[in-house]
Design an enzyme around this catalytic site. Structure first.
Site, PDB file in Angstrom:
ATOM      1  N   GLU A 337       0.814  -1.109  -0.040  1.00 18.48           N
ATOM      2  CA  GLU A 337      -0.013  -0.232   0.021  1.00 18.48           C
ATOM      3  C   GLU A 337       0.791   1.151  -0.063  1.00 18.48           C
ATOM      4  O   GLU A 337       0.661   2.058  -0.856  1.00 18.48           O
ATOM      5  CB  GLU A 337      -0.984  -0.180   1.178  1.00 18.48           C
ATOM      6  CG  GLU A 337      -1.901   1.234   1.330  1.00 18.48           C
ATOM      7  CD  GLU A 337      -2.969   1.354   0.053  1.00 18.48           C
ATOM      8  OE1 GLU A 337      -3.940   0.456   0.145  1.00 18.48           O
ATOM      9  OE2 GLU A 337      -2.676   2.197  -0.702  1.00 18.48           O
ATOM     10  N   ASP A 341       1.099   4.168  -3.085  1.00 24.86           N
ATOM     11  CA  ASP A 341       0.848   5.439  -2.693  1.00 24.86           C
ATOM     12  C   ASP A 341       1.542   6.461  -3.227  1.00 24.86           C
ATOM     13  O   ASP A 341       1.669   7.534  -3.717  1.00 24.86           O
ATOM     14  CB  ASP A 341       0.078   5.544  -1.658  1.00 24.86           C
ATOM     15  CG  ASP A 341      -1.220   4.792  -1.322  1.00 24.86           C
ATOM     16  OD1 ASP A 341      -1.621   4.368  -1.981  1.00 24.86           O
ATOM     17  OD2 ASP A 341      -1.444   4.760  -0.013  1.00 24.86           O
ATOM     18  N   SER A 587      -7.041   1.758  -4.283  1.00 29.49           N
ATOM     19  CA  SER A 587      -5.848   2.097  -3.679  1.00 29.49           C
ATOM     20  C   SER A 587      -4.848   3.133  -4.434  1.00 29.49           C
ATOM     21  O   SER A 587      -4.166   3.852  -4.105  1.00 29.49           O
ATOM     22  CB  SER A 587      -5.109   0.933  -3.140  1.00 29.49           C
ATOM     23  OG  SER A 587      -5.851   0.499  -1.675  1.00 29.49           O
TER      24      SER A 587
END
Length: 670
Positions: A337, A341, A587
């Site tokens: 994640e 990002d 995401s």
């Protein structure tokens, strides 16, 4: 309306002389969250730390306040409030403090036991179980979590006197359960700061890419059964891992974007250029929750291939409530994640710096409220502040937990904030969600744009779970649709996912994402339909009525729909644990949209204007600033889900960003 002193005195006197005032139910939980089991009654002499959250003032006007500075037709567009204005406007009234205090005293709680916060936002007291049960007309039971063994005190419902109810938001401990941000997997219990330092790997040189005669990306998975596979409900919002890649030079070419998404693909899709000049007044924030953490070696590997001047560049890191960017646990679950990002957020807004909000320690973890505390000190006390049964409380009382104070208002909110984590709306109580949603409203008033990914399981919830007739979760093969929170909050911008049609070029229209994941979307069971969205939602029902009944989703046409817009969420090339892999999920979509909006802010600030703030009223009033998505769906709960259609739909929202049109519109506003 505020009572006069005479009226208030009369009310308090009537309370004291009328102890038989009937109670009314304040909150009720119909079923236990997954994993929790009810055990025996709590002994009547045990002590409970009671917290009474007082209602805020002026919430009935909150929507109007926000629209005044956010709607494109308002002459006050962009005239955002100061934190002081927000605090003064929404502070609980003295009337609420007095009425609730009088109720407690009349119930036998002596004045010296009642404490109030400095802002008077909440009242606390230690009460025996029998006192609490008499106060709230309920019964408290011990509950235990089947996996962790963690004990918890709760009741199924509680009541307060009818005249008290308007002054109370919620009370704990009652129906609320642990809702700290789920961690990817438990860290070893013996892990501490010293072991982190000892076990951290030494920096490694950036791997050199080995040219290959064929792309080794594998075949994209098109799993129409993806939402029916039971996963841990804690990982529903985390990105999904695809094939491991042997990168070669052709990956940067636009003709491969239908298989490999890299920064230039996104620039081509949404028509925004690279290398905007940085502005010291601009800012973009990414929120991560420990133990999720980026690896610098992963950033450097990615930048070496797709943004060369950013090699060895790091985000500006704000460590909140004992947070650490841990490197002891390294795997896709722990690094996927954050790596995703930050690699795309940083590359797409380069040279604009990106702020990483790393939240929570290695033991206690954290919730969204802990993050909100850190960027807005008034939130720590408004409406009772943090709920110890749902939010991490610092100093951490657990062994090896963070012993310092809670970070309350110690960090600045960036102009745009992207978060790729979330809950099922049904996980939490409506009062808890409304309280948090109102905080996003208050930060929107101050000019912050909040983005949340909409989820990866279509109309189902985290892990593909749906809601059975009795309110419990099932394996996702049937049942009621399971919307996500905070995307259902009308004061945030929910971001769904699209994909390039397999075999198509980067210049052709996208479709709703149906590769590995399905764009989260649907309708809230808590929040009413906001005015800015009413025309779009009613148009969807009128022109494309879904083939489902009220037994499957809230089809009243009176509740908030999500997502608001979308961006590509399939086949992202991401460096994770020193290797390239394909990654999927909303995401990926949320930080991409955040980067585009940060570039819009860049241009407005350069023109001497303020940040765009809450964008929903503007994009709904100007849907032509987005690329409408008209194919694909978001199956789940044993159904095809909703379908992408002309105009807004609960799959991809209004569509994907068209940067030139968004830029022109926002530059035309004051």
């Amino acid at each position: 309306m505020r009572f006069s002193l005479l009226t208030l005195s009369a009310l308090v006197a009537s309370v004291i002389t009328a102890p038989s005032t009937p109670h009314v139910r304040h909150e009720k939980r119909d079923f236990l969250p997954p994993g929790w089991q009810k055990h025996n009654r709590i002994s009547s002499h045990e002590i409970l730390p009671m917290r009474i959250a007082l209602s805020q003032s002026n919430l009935e006007n909150a929507d109007g306040f926000l629209m005044d500075v956010s709607h494109p037709d308002s002459p006050n567009f962009g005239k955002h409030w100061t934190a002081k204005q927000v605090a003064e406007t929404f502070a609980p009234s003295q009337e609420s403090v007095d009425v609730v205090t009088a109720w407690l005293k009349n119930s036998g709680i002596t004045p010296e036991r009642i404490k109030k916060s400095q802002s008077m936002g909440w009242l606390t007291l230690d009460a025996t179980v029998i006192e609490a049960e008499n106060l709230l007309k309920t019964k408290f039971y011990l509950h235990k979590h089947s996996q962790t063994g963690k004990p918890h005190v709760a009741c199924s419902e509680y009541s307060v006197p009818e005249y008290v109810q308007p002054h109370v938001d919620f009370i704990t401990p009652t129906v609320h359960f642990d809702t700290k941000i789920p961690q990817a997997k438990p860290l070893p219990s013996e892990l501490d700061e010293s072991s982190l330092q000892k076990r951290s790997p030494q920096p490694q040189p950036v791997p050199q890419l080995v040219p290959s005669s064929t792309a080794a990306a594998g075949v994209p998975i098109r799993s129409k059964a993806a939402v029916n596979v039971i996963q841990s409900p804690t990982n529903g919002f985390l990105p999904k891992k695809g094939a491991t890649l042997d990168i070669q030079s052709i990956i940067t070419e636009l003709q491969n974007c239908n298989q490999f998404i890299v920064p230039d693909c996104l620039r081509a899709l949404y028509r925004f250029p690279p290398n905007f000049a940085a502005n010291s007044k601009n800012s973009y924030g990414i929120v991560e929750y420990t133990p999720q953490a980026f690896l610098q070696g992963d950033l450097d590997l990615f930048f070496a291939n797709f943004s060369k001047n950013q090699v060895q560049r790091t985000p500006t890191t704000d460590l909140i409530d004992g947070a650490t960017v841990q490197t002891s646990q390294q795997s896709f679950d722990f690094n996927g994640e954050s790596d995703l990002d930050l690699q795309y957020a940083m590359a797409l807004v380069n040279p604009q710096p990106v702020t990483l909000y790393q939240v929570g320690d290695l033991v206690e973890g954290a919730s969204f409220n802990n993050f909100l505390d850190a960027i807005d000190g008034s939130y720590c006390s408004f409406e009772g502040g943090d709920d110890p049964t749902q939010d991490a409380i610092y100093p951490d009382t657990m062994p090896e937990g963070y012993k310092g104070p809670e970070n309350c208002g110690g960090f600045a909110a960036t102009k745009v904030i992207s978060t790729s984590y979330g809950y099922n709306e049904a996980d939490l109580t409506a009062a808890y969600e409304r309280r948090q949603c109102n905080e996003y409203m208050k930060l929107g008033l101050q000019g912050t744009t909040f983005l949340f990914s909409s989820g990866d399981n279509g109309v189902a919830g985290n892990g593909g779970q749906c809601i059975s007739a009795n309110g419990s979760y099932n394996d996702g093969g049937s049942g009621r649709f399971n919307p996500s929170f905070p995307p259902t909050c009308p004061y945030v911008t929910a971001v769904g996912a699209t994909q390039i049609v397999p075999g198509a070029s980067v210049t052709q229209p996208e479709e709703a994402c149906e590769t590995v994941i399905f764009s989260g979307g649907g309708f809230s069971n808590v929040f009413p339909l906001p005015d800015y969205q009413a025309t779009a939602v009613k148009g969807f029902f009128a022109n494309h009525p879904p083939p489902y009944t009220a037994a499957q989703f809230n089809n009243s046409q009176q509740t908030r729909g999500y997502p608001d817009l979308s961006a590509n969420g399939a086949n992202y090339v991401v460096a994770v644990d020193r290797a390239f892999t394909l990654v999927y999920g909303t995401s990926a979509s949320s930080p991409t949209v955040g980067a585009i909006l940060t570039l819009v802010n860049e241009a407005r600030l350069a023109a001497g204007k303020g940040p765009i703030g809450f964008i929903n009223p503007t994009i709904y009033a100007n849907p032509n600033t987005l690329n409408d998505i008209t194919s694909g769906g978001n199956q789940g709960c044993g159904t095809p889900g909703f379908t992408s259609t002309q105009g807004w739909d609960p799959v991809t929202g209004l569509g994907t960003p068209n940067f030139p049109k968004l830029l022109a519109k926002f530059l035309s506003l004051p």
